[in-house]
Design an enzyme around this catalytic site. Structure first.
Site, mmCIF file in Angstrom:
data_model
loop_
_atom_site.group_PDB
_atom_site.id
_atom_site.type_symbol
_atom_site.label_atom_id
_atom_site.label_comp_id
_atom_site.label_asym_id
_atom_site.label_seq_id
_atom_site.Cartn_x
_atom_site.Cartn_y
_atom_site.Cartn_z
ATOM 1 N N ASN A 10 5.264 -1.821 -1.580
ATOM 2 C CA ASN A 10 4.046 -1.360 -1.758
ATOM 3 C C ASN A 10 3.686 -0.031 -1.030
ATOM 4 O OD1 ASN A 10 1.400 -0.925 -2.658
ATOM 5 N ND2 ASN A 10 0.750 -2.787 -1.939
ATOM 6 N N TRP A 11 3.989 0.875 -1.628
ATOM 7 C CA TRP A 11 3.937 2.095 -1.090
ATOM 8 C C TRP A 11 2.061 2.423 -1.124
ATOM 9 C CZ3 TRP A 11 8.310 5.733 -3.130
ATOM 10 C CH2 TRP A 11 9.472 5.243 -2.733
ATOM 11 N N LYS A 12 1.540 1.798 -1.791
ATOM 12 C CA LYS A 12 -0.188 2.176 -1.780
ATOM 13 C C LYS A 12 -0.467 3.660 -2.391
ATOM 14 C CE LYS A 12 -0.522 -1.258 1.746
ATOM 15 N NZ LYS A 12 -1.493 -2.000 2.542
ATOM 16 N N HIS A 96 -3.925 -7.325 -5.667
ATOM 17 C CA HIS A 96 -3.763 -7.239 -4.356
ATOM 18 C C HIS A 96 -5.130 -7.031 -3.811
ATOM 19 C CE1 HIS A 96 -2.904 -4.936 -0.620
ATOM 20 N NE2 HIS A 96 -1.619 -5.225 -0.665
ATOM 21 N N GLU A 98 -6.496 -5.487 -1.499
ATOM 22 C CA GLU A 98 -7.310 -4.199 -1.693
ATOM 23 C C GLU A 98 -8.142 -3.955 -2.880
ATOM 24 O OE1 GLU A 98 -4.070 -1.675 -0.065
ATOM 25 O OE2 GLU A 98 -3.960 -2.791 1.795
ATOM 26 N N GLU A 166 -0.488 -13.315 0.201
ATOM 27 C CA GLU A 166 -0.887 -12.248 1.319
ATOM 28 C C GLU A 166 -2.040 -12.449 2.076
ATOM 29 O OE1 GLU A 166 1.376 -8.071 0.409
ATOM 30 O OE2 GLU A 166 -0.383 -8.067 -0.591
ATOM 31 N N GLY A 172 -1.557 -5.061 7.225
ATOM 32 C CA GLY A 172 -1.649 -3.643 7.613
ATOM 33 C C GLY A 172 -2.402 -3.812 9.292
ATOM 34 N N SER A 212 2.191 -7.540 7.079
ATOM 35 C CA SER A 212 2.965 -7.138 8.356
ATOM 36 C C SER A 212 4.292 -7.636 8.665
ATOM 37 C CB SER A 212 1.915 -7.629 9.491
ATOM 38 O OG SER A 212 0.778 -6.896 9.556
ATOM 39 N N GLY A 233 4.253 -3.346 2.968
ATOM 40 C CA GLY A 233 3.506 -2.054 2.910
ATOM 41 C C GLY A 233 3.975 -1.283 3.738
ATOM 42 N N GLY A 234 3.303 -1.207 5.134
ATOM 43 C CA GLY A 234 3.706 -0.204 5.906
ATOM 44 C C GLY A 234 5.224 0.235 6.139
HETATM 45 C C1 PEP Z 1 0.471 -4.792 1.550
HETATM 46 O O1 PEP Z 1 -0.161 -3.889 0.990
HETATM 47 O O2 PEP Z 1 0.941 -5.617 0.423
HETATM 48 C C2 PEP Z 1 1.025 -5.425 2.752
HETATM 49 C C3 PEP Z 1 1.631 -6.649 2.871
HETATM 50 O O3 PEP Z 1 0.974 -4.422 3.653
HETATM 51 P P1 PEP Z 1 1.786 -4.331 5.283
HETATM 52 O O4 PEP Z 1 3.089 -4.900 4.973
HETATM 53 O O5 PEP Z 1 1.625 -3.074 5.754
HETATM 54 O O6 PEP Z 1 1.032 -5.651 5.844
#
Ligand code: PEP
Length: 249
Positions: A10-12, A96, A98, A166, A172, A212, A233-234
């Site tokens: 997930n590049w957001k 998601h 967010e 999640e 994050g 994470s 994500g990250g």
């Molecule tokens: C996400 O945004 O779906 C996510 C899991 O982010 P991260 O891996 O950065 O926690």
């Protein structure tokens, strides 16, 4: 029941069109057929079409991060499921945290989007997860169960669905639930899906863990029985760390 592990990035709201070289970069680090892993990149909407083209022949799927439930109309700034599908994308992330938290998305809206996505031929990845205070209050399973019931209400095809657990507080932050807590929640989600659809359908739905995930913790998380992949994500922004995670699956 055999399921290909899904490693989803997930590049957001990160990246630009130069990122179209990332699928090839990933494949240099993790050649196709190196493991039984399906790789999915979900870039921002403006690069979907270019990413689909760049990923052609590389056995890498492309997905969107959102879509609207309506087919077309006066919905400024939105993109319909059919528009996403027209780019050649195969997946769409829905609900998601967010989007739930910052854009006020409700379970009912997510259910409508899920139905629209499936109608357009996309595979929705429906995200659920509790907030920190809800976990501390011992309500995590109840909250996630209600999100599953609400976000998958109505005419949803359980045969074309991925669910991502999640926890909001793990996204994050570098914080991750214990392996035991992840295992308990994924087992709970499998049970919710069996009640929502039926046992056989529920067994085939991939349940991803997200929050994470890093190369250092991916192996243990992905080894859990009911964890069928990860939403990242990250650590998905750099292809070497994404490839490192894929290698642990
Ligand atoms: C996400 O945004 O779906 C996510 C899991 O982010 P991260 O891996 O950065 O926690």
């Amino acid at each position: 029941m055999y399921m290909k592990t899904l490693i989803a990035a997930n590049w957001k709201m990160h990246g630009d069109l130069s990122w179209v070289q990332k699928p090839a970069e990933f494949r240099k680090l993790y050649p196709a057929g190196a493991g039984q892993v399906e790789v999915l990149l979900c870039p921002p909407a403006h690069m979907l079409l270019a990413m689909v083209r760049a990923a052609r022949g590389l056995d890498i799927a492309i997905g969107a991060q959102n879509c609207h439930d309506k087919a077309s109309g006066a919905y400024t700034g939105e993109i319909s499921a059919a528009m996403v599908a027209e780019t050649g994308a195969d997946y769409v992330i829905l609900g998601h945290s967010e989007r739930r938290e910052m854009f006020g998305e409700t379970d009912a809206f997510i259910a409508a989007k899920t139905k629209a996505a499936q109608g357009a031929g996309l595979t929705p990845i429906v995200c659920v997860g509790e907030r920190r205070a809800e976990r501390e209050a011992g309500q995590a399973e109840e909250i996630v169960g209600a999100q599953i019931a609400g976000s998958l209400a109505g005419e949803i095809d359980g045969a074309n669905l991925v669910v991502a657990y999640e926890p909001v507080w793990a996204i994050g932050t570098g914080l991750v639930p214990t392996l035991e807590d992840i295992a308990i929640m994924h087992d709970h989600i499998r049970g919710c899906l069996a009640r929502r659809f039926d046992e056989a359908t529920a067994r085939k739905i991939r349940i991803l863990y997200g929050g994470s995930v890093k190369p250092a913790n991916a192996k243990d998380i992905l080894a859990l029985v009911d964890v069928n992949g990860a939403l990242i994500g990250g650590a998905s922004l750099e292809m070497d760390s994404l490839a490192d995670i894929a290698r642990q699956a």
